[in-house]
Design a protein around this motif. Structure first.
Motif, PDB file in Angstrom:
ATOM      1  N   ILE A  14       0.836  -1.207   0.000  1.00 47.06           N
ATOM      2  CA  ILE A  14       0.000   0.000   0.000  1.00 47.06           C
ATOM      3  C   ILE A  14       0.869   1.253   0.000  1.00 47.06           C
ATOM      4  CG2 ILE A  14      -1.636   1.342   1.383  1.00 47.06           C
ATOM      5  CD1 ILE A  14      -2.837  -1.351   2.294  1.00 47.06           C
ATOM      6  N   LYS A  15       1.970   1.205   0.681  1.00 50.77           N
ATOM      7  CA  LYS A  15       2.847   2.372   0.791  1.00 50.77           C
ATOM      8  C   LYS A  15       3.622   2.630  -0.490  1.00 50.77           C
ATOM      9  CE  LYS A  15       6.343   4.354   3.884  1.00 50.77           C
ATOM     10  NZ  LYS A  15       7.137   4.141   5.121  1.00 50.77           N
ATOM     11  N   LEU A  19      -0.857   1.871  -7.900  1.00 50.34           N
ATOM     12  CA  LEU A  19      -2.219   1.748  -7.393  1.00 50.34           C
ATOM     13  C   LEU A  19      -2.923   0.490  -7.879  1.00 50.34           C
ATOM     14  CD1 LEU A  19      -3.504   5.437  -7.530  1.00 50.34           C
ATOM     15  CD2 LEU A  19      -2.988   4.065  -5.499  1.00 50.34           C
ATOM     16  N   VAL A  22      -1.793  -2.306  -5.642  1.00 53.54           N
ATOM     17  CA  VAL A  22      -2.454  -2.141  -4.343  1.00 53.54           C
ATOM     18  C   VAL A  22      -3.903  -2.611  -4.437  1.00 53.54           C
ATOM     19  CG1 VAL A  22      -3.259  -0.443  -2.647  1.00 53.54           C
ATOM     20  CG2 VAL A  22      -0.960  -0.244  -3.628  1.00 53.54           C
ATOM     21  N   LEU A  52      -9.683   5.122  -2.285  1.00 53.32           N
ATOM     22  CA  LEU A  52      -8.353   5.456  -2.788  1.00 53.32           C
ATOM     23  C   LEU A  52      -8.286   5.269  -4.297  1.00 53.32           C
ATOM     24  CD1 LEU A  52      -5.251   5.969  -2.529  1.00 53.32           C
ATOM     25  CD2 LEU A  52      -5.024   3.505  -2.119  1.00 53.32           C
ATOM     26  N   ALA A 207      -3.324   2.882   6.526  1.00 55.84           N
ATOM     27  CA  ALA A 207      -2.330   2.915   5.454  1.00 55.84           C
ATOM     28  C   ALA A 207      -2.948   3.399   4.139  1.00 55.84           C
ATOM     29  CB  ALA A 207      -1.720   1.526   5.273  1.00 55.84           C
ATOM     30  N   LYS A 210      -3.511   7.127   4.406  1.00 57.47           N
ATOM     31  CA  LYS A 210      -2.234   7.836   4.316  1.00 57.47           C
ATOM     32  C   LYS A 210      -1.733   7.861   2.879  1.00 57.47           C
ATOM     33  CE  LYS A 210       2.305   8.140   6.522  1.00 57.47           C
ATOM     34  NZ  LYS A 210       3.204   7.567   7.556  1.00 57.47           N
ATOM     35  N   ARG A 211      -1.920   6.757   2.164  1.00 53.64           N
ATOM     36  CA  ARG A 211      -1.514   6.707   0.748  1.00 53.64           C
ATOM     37  C   ARG A 211      -2.291   7.740  -0.061  1.00 53.64           C
ATOM     38  NH1 ARG A 211       0.793   3.123  -3.167  1.00 53.64           N
ATOM     39  NH2 ARG A 211       0.776   4.329  -5.094  1.00 53.64           N
ATOM     40  N   LYS A 212      -3.573   7.886   0.251  1.00 55.91           N
ATOM     41  CA  LYS A 212      -4.397   8.865  -0.471  1.00 55.91           C
ATOM     42  C   LYS A 212      -3.914  10.287  -0.187  1.00 55.91           C
ATOM     43  CE  LYS A 212      -9.201  10.183  -1.330  1.00 55.91           C
ATOM     44  NZ  LYS A 212     -10.626   9.885  -1.015  1.00 55.91           N
ATOM     45  N   GLU A 214      -0.761  11.255   1.073  1.00 55.13           N
ATOM     46  CA  GLU A 214       0.657  11.539   0.845  1.00 55.13           C
ATOM     47  C   GLU A 214       1.199  10.969  -0.453  1.00 55.13           C
ATOM     48  OE1 GLU A 214       2.894  10.300   4.233  1.00 55.13           O
ATOM     49  OE2 GLU A 214       1.665  11.435   5.663  1.00 55.13           O
ATOM     50  N   ARG A 216       2.564   7.960  -3.112  1.00 55.30           N
ATOM     51  CA  ARG A 216       3.473   6.815  -3.060  1.00 55.30           C
ATOM     52  C   ARG A 216       4.785   7.209  -2.399  1.00 55.30           C
ATOM     53  NH1 ARG A 216       4.722   3.529  -8.656  1.00 55.30           N
ATOM     54  NH2 ARG A 216       5.696   1.644  -7.765  1.00 55.30           N
ATOM     55  N   THR A 217       5.248   6.387  -1.460  1.00 57.77           N
ATOM     56  CA  THR A 217       6.499   6.671  -0.766  1.00 57.77           C
ATOM     57  C   THR A 217       7.346   5.407  -0.686  1.00 57.77           C
ATOM     58  OG1 THR A 217       5.454   6.226   1.376  1.00 57.77           O
ATOM     59  CG2 THR A 217       5.505   8.521   0.625  1.00 57.77           C
TER      60      THR A 217
END
Length: 280
Positions: A14-15, A19, A22, A52, A207, A210-212, A214, A216-217
């Motif tokens: 997910i991080k 997409l 994911v 998301l 998670a 947070k992905r939505k 921030e 992709r990290t």
């Protein structure tokens, strides 16, 4: 990623993954919860996922169609569904066509077919195991042999936990098999409880949100260099311990002690001398 979706791996996906990846992995996780009888948690996870990214349902069509049957059986639907729902009878008929493509069991008595299937399952692995176990479940339930159906569902679950290449939708795209799964008969096999699903849902939901927010990290973007190297060491040794010296496998650390400053200076002087002796 394993077909048996480990939450720790899914959190990393997910991080850091694209997409569509994911979307596929998280849908598989929801299907896993649903076949264990935890449909509400599955629905909540799917709703967060679709908030998301409402990906291509064709990539996970059979999983979603199995869930569609479970929604109809319980009248518990996600609040919004970003794709059209197919007719259940159409889904079931297609499923029969896909799981009974082999004619070797035809023209035999029901008991002979089930006995042969049980033997074949024991000698199978991978995708073939999945199909044979599914076929035995559906054949049993179609003939109202509920206890046999439950037995073969357990066989199916055992293969799933062995990380065989599975198509979960084959088992769930049938009202009789889905009704038994909703009772939670696979929860012990999958080592799942309501509390565990609730906890994992909380982690996965956070998670996804947070992905939505921030984007992709990097998976280990928040670690110091030391922590990152420690994780790399542990994963590398776990993957192939025979590649490394015993002291490394014991300490779980692939690094060496730092060089002394005098040794570094000596090496630098040697390099400089070598450069001075180089001619064009």
């Amino acid at each position: 990623m394993k077909k048996f979706i480990e939450t720790e791996n899914l959190l990393k996906s997910i991080k850091a993954d694209d997409l569509d990846t994911v979307y596929n992995h998280t849908t598989d996780k929801a299907a896993e919860w649903a076949v264990s009888g935890y449909l509400e948690h599955a629905n909540n996870l799917l709703q967060d996922l679709w908030n998301l990214h409402a990906g291509d349902p064709g990539n996970v069509r059979r999983q979603l169609e199995g869930l569609r049957i479970m929604w109809a059986l319980t009248n518990k639907f996600p609040s919004t569904i970003p794709f059209e729902l197919r007719d259940i009878e159409e889904i079931e008929q297609e499923n029969v066509n896909e799981t009974f493509f082999n004619s070797q069991y035809e023209n035999r008595s029901l008991s002979d077919m089930l006995n042969q299937l049980e033997k074949d399952i024991q000698n199978a692995s991978g995708f073939n195991y999945c199909v044979l176990a599914t076929r035995a479940v559906l054949l049993s339930l179609e003939n109202d042999l509920v206890e046999d159906g439950k037995k073969f569902i357990q066989c199916w679950g055992a293969g799933y936990m062995l990380d065989y290449n599975y198509m979960v939708g084959y088992l769930t795209r049938n009202r009789k098999s889905s009704a038994l799964l909703l009772e939670g008969i696979l929860a012990p096999t999958f080592e799942l409880t309501n509390e565990k699903c609730q906890f994992e849902y909380g982690e996965l939901s956070a998670a996804l949100k947070k992905r939505k927010e921030e984007g992709r990290t990097l998976i280990y973007g928040g670690l110091s260099w030391r922590k990152l190297l420690e994780k790399i060491s542990v994963l590398a040794i776990k993957e192939d311990p025979e590649l490394y010296a015993e002291d490394m496998t014991t300490s779980k650390w692939l690094g060496n002690d730092p060089a002394f400053e005098e040794d570094i200076l000596t090496a630098e002087r040697r390099i400089e001398r070598g450069r001075g002796n180089t001619t064009d």
